[in-house]
Design a protein around this motif. Structure first.
Motif, PDB file in Angstrom:
ATOM      1  N   GLN A  44       0.808  -1.320  -0.223  1.00  0.00           N
ATOM      2  CA  GLN A  44      -0.019   0.055  -0.169  1.00  0.00           C
ATOM      3  C   GLN A  44       0.742   1.419  -0.139  1.00  0.00           C
ATOM      4  N   ARG A  45       2.086   1.210   0.342  1.00  0.00           N
ATOM      5  CA  ARG A  45       2.987   2.244   0.469  1.00  0.00           C
ATOM      6  C   ARG A  45       4.341   1.723   0.107  1.00  0.00           C
ATOM      7  N   ARG A  46       5.127   2.866  -0.675  1.00  0.00           N
ATOM      8  CA  ARG A  46       6.503   2.402  -1.068  1.00  0.00           C
ATOM      9  C   ARG A  46       7.351   2.852  -0.014  1.00  0.00           C
ATOM     10  N   ILE A  47       8.392   2.149   0.258  1.00  0.00           N
ATOM     11  CA  ILE A  47       9.417   2.366   1.036  1.00  0.00           C
ATOM     12  C   ILE A  47      10.246   3.373   0.833  1.00  0.00           C
ATOM     13  N   GLY A  48      10.689   4.433   1.820  1.00  0.00           N
ATOM     14  CA  GLY A  48      11.573   5.138   1.435  1.00  0.00           C
ATOM     15  C   GLY A  48      12.911   4.737   1.720  1.00  0.00           C
ATOM     16  N   MET A  49      14.031   5.487   1.210  1.00  0.00           N
ATOM     17  CA  MET A  49      15.318   5.003   0.939  1.00  0.00           C
ATOM     18  C   MET A  49      15.998   4.602   2.435  1.00  0.00           C
ATOM     19  N   LYS A  50      15.729   5.687   3.562  1.00  0.00           N
ATOM     20  CA  LYS A  50      16.190   5.493   4.769  1.00  0.00           C
ATOM     21  C   LYS A  50      15.535   4.338   5.655  1.00  0.00           C
ATOM     22  N   ALA A  51      14.179   4.071   5.568  1.00  0.00           N
ATOM     23  CA  ALA A  51      13.497   2.975   5.963  1.00  0.00           C
ATOM     24  C   ALA A  51      14.102   1.615   5.322  1.00  0.00           C
ATOM     25  N   TYR A  52      14.356   1.691   4.126  1.00  0.00           N
ATOM     26  CA  TYR A  52      14.877   0.492   3.345  1.00  0.00           C
ATOM     27  C   TYR A  52      16.246   0.108   3.920  1.00  0.00           C
ATOM     28  N   LEU A  53      17.201   1.123   3.768  1.00  0.00           N
ATOM     29  CA  LEU A  53      18.552   0.952   4.339  1.00  0.00           C
ATOM     30  C   LEU A  53      18.674   0.408   5.697  1.00  0.00           C
ATOM     31  N   SER A  54      17.488   0.823   6.666  1.00  0.00           N
ATOM     32  CA  SER A  54      17.655   0.523   8.019  1.00  0.00           C
ATOM     33  C   SER A  54      17.138  -1.034   8.114  1.00  0.00           C
ATOM     34  N   ILE A  55      16.088  -1.142   7.485  1.00  0.00           N
ATOM     35  CA  ILE A  55      15.412  -2.673   7.643  1.00  0.00           C
ATOM     36  C   ILE A  55      16.586  -3.758   6.638  1.00  0.00           C
ATOM     37  N   LEU A  56      17.307  -3.251   5.786  1.00  0.00           N
ATOM     38  CA  LEU A  56      18.045  -4.028   5.343  1.00  0.00           C
ATOM     39  C   LEU A  56      19.288  -4.424   6.128  1.00  0.00           C
ATOM     40  N   GLN A  57      19.687  -3.507   6.882  1.00  0.00           N
ATOM     41  CA  GLN A  57      20.958  -3.788   7.862  1.00  0.00           C
ATOM     42  C   GLN A  57      20.270  -4.562   8.952  1.00  0.00           C
ATOM     43  N   ILE A  58      18.929  -4.280   9.420  1.00  0.00           N
ATOM     44  CA  ILE A  58      18.612  -4.913  10.538  1.00  0.00           C
ATOM     45  C   ILE A  58      18.289  -6.460  10.385  1.00  0.00           C
ATOM     46  N   LEU A  59      17.796  -6.874   9.197  1.00  0.00           N
ATOM     47  CA  LEU A  59      17.621  -8.020   8.747  1.00  0.00           C
ATOM     48  C   LEU A  59      18.819  -8.718   8.360  1.00  0.00           C
ATOM     49  N   GLY A  60      19.881  -8.109   8.087  1.00  0.00           N
ATOM     50  CA  GLY A  60      21.097  -8.704   7.739  1.00  0.00           C
ATOM     51  C   GLY A  60      21.084  -9.079   6.113  1.00  0.00           C
ATOM     52  N   ALA A  61      20.417  -8.383   5.430  1.00  0.00           N
ATOM     53  CA  ALA A  61      20.212  -8.967   4.110  1.00  0.00           C
ATOM     54  C   ALA A  61      21.060  -8.126   3.004  1.00  0.00           C
ATOM     55  N   THR A  62      21.249  -8.480   2.029  1.00  0.00           N
ATOM     56  CA  THR A  62      21.820  -7.820   0.716  1.00  0.00           C
ATOM     57  C   THR A  62      20.787  -7.340  -0.214  1.00  0.00           C
ATOM     58  N   GLU A  63      21.137  -6.546  -0.867  1.00  0.00           N
ATOM     59  CA  GLU A  63      20.120  -5.849  -1.761  1.00  0.00           C
ATOM     60  C   GLU A  63      19.672  -6.845  -2.723  1.00  0.00           C
ATOM     61  N   GLU A  64      20.512  -7.876  -3.123  1.00  0.00           N
ATOM     62  CA  GLU A  64      20.144  -8.853  -3.954  1.00  0.00           C
ATOM     63  C   GLU A  64      19.127  -9.819  -3.360  1.00  0.00           C
ATOM     64  N   GLU A  65      19.271  -9.944  -2.071  1.00  0.00           N
ATOM     65  CA  GLU A  65      18.257 -10.876  -1.410  1.00  0.00           C
ATOM     66  C   GLU A  65      16.776 -10.293  -1.574  1.00  0.00           C
ATOM     67  N   PHE A  66      16.917  -8.888  -1.379  1.00  0.00           N
ATOM     68  CA  PHE A  66      15.531  -8.240  -1.365  1.00  0.00           C
ATOM     69  C   PHE A  66      14.897  -8.277  -2.758  1.00  0.00           C
ATOM     70  N   ILE A  67      15.704  -8.447  -3.640  1.00  0.00           N
ATOM     71  CA  ILE A  67      15.005  -8.477  -5.157  1.00  0.00           C
ATOM     72  C   ILE A  67      15.003  -9.783  -5.557  1.00  0.00           C
ATOM     73  N   SER A  68      15.740 -10.607  -5.280  1.00  0.00           N
ATOM     74  CA  SER A  68      16.019 -12.087  -5.785  1.00  0.00           C
ATOM     75  C   SER A  68      14.666 -13.049  -5.286  1.00  0.00           C
ATOM     76  N   ILE A  69      14.515 -13.001  -4.034  1.00  0.00           N
ATOM     77  CA  ILE A  69      13.573 -13.962  -3.486  1.00  0.00           C
ATOM     78  C   ILE A  69      12.219 -13.829  -4.130  1.00  0.00           C
ATOM     79  N   ALA A  70      11.419 -12.775  -4.271  1.00  0.00           N
ATOM     80  CA  ALA A  70      10.227 -12.639  -5.106  1.00  0.00           C
ATOM     81  C   ALA A  70      10.237 -12.873  -6.547  1.00  0.00           C
ATOM     82  N   ALA A  71      11.447 -12.492  -7.050  1.00  0.00           N
ATOM     83  CA  ALA A  71      11.736 -12.763  -8.450  1.00  0.00           C
ATOM     84  C   ALA A  71      11.715 -14.202  -8.774  1.00  0.00           C
TER      85      ALA A  71
END
Length: 120
Positions: A44-71
């Protein structure tokens, strides 16, 4: 077809659950509201860059993981649909569908190379 924001949203939920976080826990750690995170995960909402980077770090995930799983899941789902369709066809239907698909792909590439706007 997924856009990048839908893929990221789906992956946030997947990775959050895989790490054992509730929405409340992740939202608090990322310094965002639970409502905001819920809306991101539901698309319902797009994530902002600050929240994106924060969540990425907290989850210990790489940017590739964020894209590749659903793809990857989408590819598997698409392939399953393709298999189901083809299994229900006789040989003439299979040949017709494959020829049509190949021609559509070639025409789509021509349109994209010509920079013609297309809505998929």
């Amino acid at each position: 077809m997924y856009n990048d924001f839908q893929i990221i949203a789906k992956n946030i939920k997947y990775l959050r659950e895989r790490k054992g976080y509730t929405q409340e826990q992740l939202a608090e750690a990322a310094n965002v509201s639970t409502s905001y995170l819920s809306k991101i995960e539901s698309g319902q909402r797009r994530i902002g860059m600050k929240a994106y980077l924060s969540i990425l770090q907290i989850l210990g995930a790489t940017e590739e993981e964020f894209i590749s799983i659903a793809a990857d899941e989408q590819k598997e789902s698409d392939f399953k649909k393709y298999q189901d369709i083809m299994e229900d066809c006789n040989e003439a239907e299979k040949k017709f569908l494959l020829d049509t698909l190949e021609n559509l792909k070639e025409n789509l590439r021509v349109l994209m190379c010509d920079n013609r706007p297309i809505d998929i």
